[in-house]
Write a protein that holds these residues in place. Structure first.
Motif, short mmCIF file in Angstrom:
data_model
loop_
_atom_site.label_atom_id
_atom_site.label_comp_id
_atom_site.label_asym_id
_atom_site.label_seq_id
_atom_site.Cartn_x
_atom_site.Cartn_y
_atom_site.Cartn_z
N UNK A 91 21.65 6.75 29.04
CA UNK A 91 21.70 5.41 28.46
C UNK A 91 21.77 4.37 29.57
N UNK A 92 21.32 3.17 29.25
CA UNK A 92 21.39 2.07 30.20
C UNK A 92 22.67 1.25 30.05
N UNK A 93 23.15 1.13 28.80
CA UNK A 93 24.34 0.33 28.52
C UNK A 93 25.17 1.01 27.44
N UNK A 94 26.47 0.71 27.48
CA UNK A 94 27.39 1.15 26.43
C UNK A 94 28.07 -0.08 25.85
N UNK A 95 28.00 -0.21 24.53
CA UNK A 95 28.78 -1.22 23.83
C UNK A 95 29.99 -0.54 23.22
N UNK A 96 31.16 -1.14 23.39
CA UNK A 96 32.39 -0.63 22.80
C UNK A 96 32.80 -1.55 21.65
N UNK A 97 32.93 -0.98 20.46
CA UNK A 97 33.37 -1.74 19.29
C UNK A 97 34.49 -0.95 18.62
N UNK A 98 35.70 -1.45 18.68
CA UNK A 98 36.84 -0.70 18.15
C UNK A 98 36.71 -0.45 16.66
N UNK A 99 37.20 0.71 16.24
CA UNK A 99 37.05 1.14 14.85
C UNK A 99 38.03 0.53 13.88
N UNK A 100 38.88 -0.39 14.36
CA UNK A 100 39.89 -0.98 13.47
C UNK A 100 39.43 -2.29 12.82
N UNK A 101 38.17 -2.66 13.03
CA UNK A 101 37.57 -3.81 12.35
C UNK A 101 38.24 -5.13 12.71
N UNK A 102 38.63 -5.28 13.96
CA UNK A 102 39.15 -6.57 14.41
C UNK A 102 38.07 -7.38 15.13
N UNK A 103 37.18 -6.68 15.81
CA UNK A 103 36.07 -7.34 16.48
C UNK A 103 34.83 -7.31 15.59
N UNK A 104 33.85 -8.16 15.93
CA UNK A 104 32.64 -8.30 15.11
C UNK A 104 31.43 -8.25 16.02
N UNK A 105 30.61 -7.23 15.86
CA UNK A 105 29.49 -7.02 16.77
C UNK A 105 28.46 -8.13 16.68
N UNK A 106 28.46 -8.88 15.60
CA UNK A 106 27.53 -10.00 15.46
C UNK A 106 27.71 -11.03 16.57
N UNK A 107 28.92 -11.08 17.17
CA UNK A 107 29.17 -12.02 18.26
C UNK A 107 28.36 -11.67 19.51
N UNK A 108 27.93 -10.43 19.61
CA UNK A 108 27.14 -9.98 20.75
C UNK A 108 25.65 -10.15 20.51
#
Length: 268
Positions: A91-108
């Protein structure tokens, strides 16, 4: 050419929240991803079945793989499992998104669309950068985090807007050295990453995010963590080279391993 991007979702006892995180992955988001892995750190709830059921009931245009750590490695240890997976699979990149639903991937998403993430080795979600939105976050914790961000900024000579949110992106080029291997396996892992990346002069950038707290269960003991973080920062300040080279783990683990529980690439 489109980058090969892995989305890594660490999961620990967040059965209710994990399905909401998976629901964030609409077709637009998926179009920028190559694969999703959920890394279960030996949860004691029904998180695994929740993931399997959700994936089977919804259409994913990219592979989704559920891994179970061979031991409880902590949040940092789960990162190490995912980083190894990313490098082994080119892979070229890794995105980390926590599984507790506090962050929102739409911001990226805007940065994925215009490819501006490519400017950075570490592109980190920031709860305390201008434009961020905090839902259900107390003024006391906000103040405390801003103080610590300032302290880290003074020590590393760079503005730090968050020491560890639930949405981050890393270039696999910097991960190949495994500079992070001796860093703490618990919640302190991200703090160590900030200091290590500063020492190695990785190009760090921050983007504002929306952060929500409602039914999540916090694993953070605020006062105890505050003292430990100060000690970490102090040791880096006194001798940065020693900090990045020394062992920070309470238990040294030779290999961070996990087994595939379910995958749309090959079933259970």
């Amino acid at each position: 050419m489109q980058d090969k991007i892995l989305l890594f979702i660490p999961m620990y006892n967040c059965e209710k929240q994990i399905v909401r995180v998976l629901a964030q992955l609409d077709t637009n988001i998926q179009s920028y991803l190559t694969e999703v892995i959920v890394v279960n750190n030996r949860s004691t709830d029904g998180g695994e079945q929740a993931v399997i059921h959700y994936v089977q009931e919804h259409e994913f245009k990219i592979p989704v793989t559920l891994l179970r750590n061979d031991d409880n490695y902590g949040l940092g240890g789960s990162h190490k499992v995912a980083f190894d997976y990313a490098m082994k699979n080119d892979f070229d990149y890794v995105i980390v998104l926590h599984g507790d639903d506090q962050g929102h991937i739409e911001n990226l998403l805007p940065y994925l669309q215009d490819h501006s993430y490519r400017q950075y080795d570490c592109f980190l979600g920031a709860r305390f950068k201008k434009g961020a939105v905090l839902d259900g976050y107390s003024w006391f914790r906000t103040f405390g985090n801003k103080v610590y961000n300032l302290l880290f900024s003074l020590v590393v000579h760079k503005m730090i807007y968050d020491l560890g949110s639930g949405l981050n992106m890393y270039s696999c080029n910097i991960l190949k050295s495994r500079f992070y291997l001796k860093y703490k396996d618990n919640l302190m892992f991200n703090y160590c990453m900030i200091l290590g990346s500063s020492y190695y002069k990785h190009h760090m950038g921050f983007f504002p995010i929306r952060w929500s707290e409602d039914d999540q269960v916090s694993n953070v003991k605020i006062m105890n963590q505050a003292v430990i973080v100060l000690k970490l920062l102090g040791s880096y300040f006194l001798d940065p080279e020693k900090f990045v080279e020394e062992e920070h783990r309470d238990t040294v683990i030779k290999e961070y391993t996990a087994n595939v529980v379910f995958s749309t690439k090959g079933g259970i």
